[in-house]
Structure formats: C-alpha cells, structure tokens
Design an enzyme around this catalytic site. Structure first.
Site, PDB file in Angstrom:
ATOM      1  N   GLU A  91     -36.059 -76.017 -10.145  1.00  0.00           N
ATOM      2  CA  GLU A  91     -36.223 -76.636 -11.629  1.00  0.00           C
ATOM      3  C   GLU A  91     -37.364 -75.902 -12.081  1.00  0.00           C
ATOM      4  O   GLU A  91     -37.026 -75.422 -13.083  1.00  0.00           O
ATOM      5  CB  GLU A  91     -36.625 -78.259 -11.165  1.00  0.00           C
ATOM      6  CG  GLU A  91     -35.577 -79.167 -11.165  1.00  0.00           C
ATOM      7  CD  GLU A  91     -35.169 -79.334  -9.755  1.00  0.00           C
ATOM      8  OE1 GLU A  91     -35.823 -78.904  -8.757  1.00  0.00           O
ATOM      9  OE2 GLU A  91     -34.062 -80.082  -9.582  1.00  0.00           O
ATOM     10  N   HIS A 160     -36.221 -91.855  -7.807  1.00  0.00           N
ATOM     11  CA  HIS A 160     -34.980 -91.492  -8.862  1.00  0.00           C
ATOM     12  C   HIS A 160     -34.905 -92.486 -10.004  1.00  0.00           C
ATOM     13  O   HIS A 160     -33.872 -92.587 -10.742  1.00  0.00           O
ATOM     14  CB  HIS A 160     -33.714 -91.509  -8.044  1.00  0.00           C
ATOM     15  CG  HIS A 160     -33.606 -90.487  -7.187  1.00  0.00           C
ATOM     16  ND1 HIS A 160     -34.029 -90.266  -5.925  1.00  0.00           N
ATOM     17  CD2 HIS A 160     -32.727 -89.146  -7.186  1.00  0.00           C
ATOM     18  CE1 HIS A 160     -34.074 -89.024  -5.465  1.00  0.00           C
ATOM     19  NE2 HIS A 160     -33.332 -88.395  -6.131  1.00  0.00           N
TER      20      HIS A 160
END
Lengths: 361, 323
Positions: A91, A160
């Site tokens: 990322e 999440h």
C-alpha cells in the site's frame, strides 16, 4: 484479506439503460431507470479514462481480477495493462508511486482494496499528497483520487470495519467525499478525478450492489456533481437529520417511520465531508430548530462532533430548541458476531427514538 | 577516465558549483546561529560531489527528488541560491514563499521536485515520477536520493519492487554519509553494503566513492546508460560523509573529532578537485582564490536578498491549500 461478494450484472443493465436513453431521451424522470452504485463508479472511471489519457487506475486486483469488489470490472480489458495496473500488496509503495505520478502530470485513481489498508499508506496520503501544494506555495499540485470501500462491512470484525471519514477530513489540503447512492457515486467520482487536488473518495461496500433510480442527466458523460455541496434528500420541517454514506439510508428509513407518527424530518446527504456544506445544514436548522447527526463511525471527534461544533459557532445555534445529538457507531472496535455487530452500529430505530426524545414526543 | 571528456571550463564549472554549495551551507549554518533561520536545517557540507557529480551526468529533462537534506541538490540543479536562502529565512521571496522552509523547497522548472521531510517518502514518489515518465513514453530518468537512514524503511523496498517489476527509469542514489542522525550504519544493519539492497529485486547496485567528483560522474553516467537502454532502475551507493551534525542542533558526539578531521584533510571533495585542477593546470591556486571570492560574493547577495526580503503577508496563511 478475504472477501465474499455478490453483484448484479452491470453489462445487461447498462445496455438496457442506453437503449432507454436513446428512445426516451425527452422523458427526464423515468421512474424505473436504475443503476447500482458499483456500475455508477465503474462508468465514472470508464468515462473519465476515455476523456483524459492521463487518468489511470492502480491498486491490488484492479486489473486481471476485475477488482476485489468488481468496481473496475471490464476496464482492464478495455484500456489494457498500461492504464489499469495491478500492484503487489504494497500500500504505501503504490500510494507513493501514485502521488509521484500525479506530481509529474498524471491523474491516478489509487484504489485501496479497503480503506482499512490505507493506514499502511497514510503518510503518503497526508504528508505527501495533502501538503505538497501548500509546502511548495502552489507550485506542485497532486491531482489524485484515493478510493475504495470504507466503513463497516459485514462480519469482518475490527480491522476490516472502520469509517475513516473523520480521520481524513481533519487534514487541510485533502478533499473528502462520501457518496450515498448511484447519482452521488457517478457525479462525485467524476468530479474527484477532474479535480486538481487530492481527493479521498470513501465508498461503502454494503451499498455497492444497491440499485438506485437515476435520471438521463446522470447518464450523461458530462454529469459532474460539485464537491463541497450537500443534497437535501427529503424535505421536512420538524427536525434535520444530517448523514453521509450508509448513514443517509438509515436517516431516510428513520424519516419514513417518523412521518408515520406525524414528524417530518429533513434528510441532508452530506456528499462531501471536506469541504463541509455547513450552510445547507444551517439553513435547515433555522427551519427545523432540531438536528441529529447520523454516522456509522465512532463518536469521538467524529463528523457529528464537527457538525455540532460548527452549529454552535454559527447563527443556527440561536435557532436550536434542543441540543445537537449525535447518533453514531458505538465507541468500541467492531465486534465480529452478528448480534454485537448490530448493537455496535446505529439503526433507524435509534434515530427515531432520539428524534422523539428531543422533540418531546 | 571521464575527466578527459570535459573542457576546462566545464571542470571549473563543477568546481564552482561544489564550492557554491559549500559556501551556501556554511552561510546557512551561520544565519541559523544568528537566529535568522529557524526550525530544522540539515547541511550537506562534505557531500557536494554527490549532488554535483550526479547532476552533471544527467540529461536535459531528467528530474530530481530528495530528502530534507536538500539545499545542495537544488543548487546543483542550477536553482537560484537567492530564493533558497530566502526560503530558509522564511521570506515571501523564497521558493515556497516561506511556507516550506529548509526541508520543503521546489523548483519545477529546473525539474527539482523537493525537498521531502519524511525519511524515505520521496523514494516511492520519485519512483512514481519515473512511472509517469514511462507512461508518457518519455525517456526521462528520475534521480531519487535518500540517505543511509532511509534504507531501513519499508517503503523503499516496496518502491524497488515495483520499479524493477515495471522497468521504470529511476536511478536510486543512496547518500551513505555513515550516520542516520547519530546512529552509524554499523549499528543499524548487519549488512552494511547498501548497494546490495536492490539485489533481491533484480536491481543492479554499485558502490561509489562519493567524495570524488569524477568517480561519481562516471558511475552515474553508467546508470544513465543502463536506464536509457530500458533496463529499469539502478542503485548507486555513494560513500560520502557529512562534516556537520545531522541538523543544526546536533553536536555530533557519536563520532570522534579525529574521524571528521581525517575526512576533511584527506578526502574533501572540493580540495580533491582543486588539487586535480592545479596539477593539470586547469586553474591555478590564484584563480581558485578568485573563484572563491566570486562565490562568496554570490552568497553575500543571497544573504542580503534573504535579509532584505519581507515575511509573507498574513493573508498568505490561507492560500495554496487547494488549487
């Protein structure tokens, strides 16, 4: 990082929509014209890629896999590997690469598989993308869109399921968009891609498959919504419900229930979290004298907290008949099990009960 | 040797540029001590051959990006010392109108893209600029500089991986000045051969004497050829040394005075080139003194420019947040 998702077939839907457009172009509001949020996002990217060669997409699984949530479906096939680029799971690396490419004149759409993973990259979002225009006194701008699903998903627990609306909105130099329906998704994503500044575009996984009615106007290649402008989704005189993303759905559901008992709620869909359209909120409060903010994120220093503070500092304060109340997610990491997950998220009934309480009904 | 490829004037030009960086940094240090420059200020005295030698090997259109130890590289890119000094002093005439300071300086016309304050963040950014170069089917290389401290940051390797995978035209230049703040390379890694750090990504690396202009130039030229041939990135580890502390607040107690003196006496990049010029009769001692005077005048002009410039208007506070 494992996902199980379902989606509607956009290709069938889109072709029928196009036929409609051609044969009935004079009928602006055709009630049964529908589009999913996923298709709206997909067509926004498709149109902008067609319009501007500098626009490209990069991220994990965006190309060959067609997107972890299928938002980029078909684009790899159409535009090829030079413009729809699968990255490794990396990322901060690809976010930084996207930022650098934007500084050098490209228009990257940087997809985070979910915004939870953007925490790996947040330095590049905040310190590199958001601040460079200022630090260079306007000499280097960073036209980039960071997009992906944000907020609570379903049954995936704490790491999440989190809303980053408040996190990113705190930083000057960033624009932060949080669309609700298909019209928002299309018009705002196109605006974000065309914008010269870095934009954080917070989608909601649970809304991707939802169909919403759309007009011909939305299907137009030049349909762009203004960043920083809220939309009144429902008019009402008794209380203002201000929300973003999935929260708008909750507020609209609550408004329906309230209407049944004679309370007409005005529902404001924020669309942008930064800049915040505080004027639309103020005007509504001046009329309704009551306001509840609704969000799935945490209460502490959240979007509702900001709205509350800005109301206190505005003339709207003098029009309030009751304190501003925030309806938010619970102040805990998201639990896994269904019953606790439901308890951790605001439900329409929470909004209804809060409205009744502050209206003294 | 590559020096035979240069004219006398070119060599004198390189010498003067290194001297300009040296005197600029000395002056910045002095003005910092006087309170005219605030915040963080990282000087690159001792590392001049890296900035000037790599830039000399670049081609027109190549771009440059570095960390917060950035004045020297921006000067090597031929930016005006006046606007850099004014920026350090926080003046409206500075290259970032006083909003960036020492660590955030830019000159897009000269293809210098900063000036980045977060250790190693410029590595993916430089890689992204190289990505843009390839995307636009240009042949422009991006020179991406970072220190021996940054090599232990994860994002460096994330960038290496993609640069190599996508064969991006980027030259990674590690300025190994032996200390990341106060922590020596030996105390931060078991494998101090930093040029090997790209090996597992298929990136060819080379260790270079960063104190010698011609060696830096030659190694960089090879890397430029490597990139131009479409071979993707290359990594150069420049062995160099900073004479001053990490920043102005650092008395550098983590190393001995003898160590610093030894480098100054025996490996100084400017003295080395000067000796070469005198030996080869490119310039006499007298002429070198003249160059120094020229440079000092230039620095004096920059100092005066910075001192006499105004601070930005208070209205500048809210400009340049959004385009």
């Amino acid at each position: 990082m494992a996902f199980s998702i379902s989606f509607y077939s956009p290709s069938i839907l889109m072709s029928s929509v196009k036929v409609f457009k051609r044969s009935l172009s004079t009928t602006r509001m055709l009630a049964n014209k529908q589009m999913t949020v996923r298709d709206a996002l997909n067509s926004a990217m498709d149109e902008e890629m067609e319009r501007d060669e500098r626009v490209y997409i990069l991220g994990e699984e965006v190309a060959l896999y067609d997107g972890a949530y299928k938002v980029s479906r078909g684009l790899y096939k159409k535009y090829g590997e030079s413009r729809v680029i699968d990255t490794p799971i990396t990322e901060i690396g690809f976010a930084g690469i996207a930022v650098g490419s934007a500084m050098a004149g490209l228009r990257p759409i940087c997809e985070f598989m979910t915004f939870n993973f953007s925490m790996q990259a947040i330095d590049q979002v905040i310190n590199s993308a958001a601040k460079t225009f200022y630090m260079s006194a306007g000499r280097v701008n960073v036209p980039i869109v960071f997009r992906g699903p944000n907020g609570a998903a379903s049954g995936v627990a704490a790491q999440h399921s989190q809303c980053f609306g408040a996190w990113y909105s705190q930083c000057p130099g960033l624009k932060v968009i949080s669309p609700y329906n298909s019209e928002d998704a299309k018009g705002l994503l196109k605006a974000a891609i065309r914008d010269p500044d870095p934009v954080v575009f917070l989608e909601n996984e649970l809304l991707y498959g939802n169909q919403y009615p759309i007009t011909d106007e939305v299907l137009d290649k030049d349909f762009v919504l203004p960043i920083g402008k809220a939309k009144i989704e429902r008019k009402g005189d008794h209380i203002t419900l201000v929300a973003h993303s999935k929260g708008v759905e909750l507020a609209l559901d609550a408004a329906k229930e309230l209407s049944a008992i004679g309370i007409e709620a005005e529902v404001i869909n924020l669309r942008s979290l930064r800049p915040l359209d505080i004027n639309t909120i103020i005007q509504s409060v001046v009329k309704t004298n009551h306001i509840i903010s609704v969000e799935q994120g945490w209460p502490y220093a959240g979007i509702g907290s900001e709205i509350s503070a800005q109301i206190m500092e505005s003339e709207a304060f003098y029009h309030l008949d009751a304190p501003v109340i925030r309806v938010t997610g619970a102040d805990v990491p998201m639990p896994y099990t269904k019953s606790l997950e439901i308890a951790a998220l605001p439900q329409p009934n929470d909004i209804v009960e809060t409205a009744k309480k502050i209206l003294g009904v | 040797m590559k020096e035979e490829n240069f004219t006398k004037e070119q060599i004198i030009g390189f010498y003067k540029k290194m001297l300009l960086i040296r005197r600029f940094e000395e002056k910045a240090g002095q003005l910092y001590g006087m309170g005219l420059i605030g915040g963080f200020c990282h000087l690159s005295i001792g590392q001049e051959a890296v900035a000037v030698g790599t830039h000399a090997a670049s081609k027109l259109g190549n771009a440059f990006i570095t960390s917060y130890r950035d004045h020297g590289l921006m000067l090597a890119c031929d930016s005006d010392p006046k606007v850099i000094m004014a920026e350090l002093a926080g003046k409206e005439t500075g290259c970032s109108k006083g909003k960036g300071g020492s660590m955030h300086i830019f000159d897009v016309e000269k293809k210098f893209f900063g000036g980045h304050g977060i250790v190693s963040a410029q590595v993916p950014i430089g890689t992204g600029m190289a990505f843009a170069s390839k995307y636009q089917k240009k042949d422009d290389i991006v020179f991406t500089y970072f220190g021996d401290g940054a090599v232990n940051q994860g994002q460096v390797y994330e960038a290496f991986n993609m640069a190599s995978l996508w064969a991006l035209p980027v030259i990674y230049i590690i300025e190994n000045n032996e200390y990341a703040m106060g922590t020596s390379v030996q105390r931060s890694t078991l494998v101090p051969e930093l040029y090997k750090r790209g090996e597992s990504f298929g990136i060819k690396g080379k260790q270079v004497d960063g104190m010698d202009f011609f060696t830096v130039y030659e190694a960089t030229s090879e890397a430029v050829e490597h990139c131009h041939a479409g071979n993707g990135p290359m990594l150069l580890e420049m062995k160099t040394y900073r004479y001053r502390g990490h920043s102005m607040s650092d008395p550098a107690n983590y190393r001995s005075k003898e160590e610093v003196e030894n480098v100054k006496q025996n490996h100084d990049p400017i003295e080395t080139l000067k000796k070469y010029m005198v030996d080869k009769k490119i310039a006499s001692e007298e002429e070198c003194k003249k160059f120094d005077k020229e440079i000092r005048n230039l620095i004096k002009e920059s100092e005066d420019f910075a001192k006499h410039s105004k601070e930005p208007e208070s209205s500048e506070l809210y400009t340049d947040v959004y385009k």
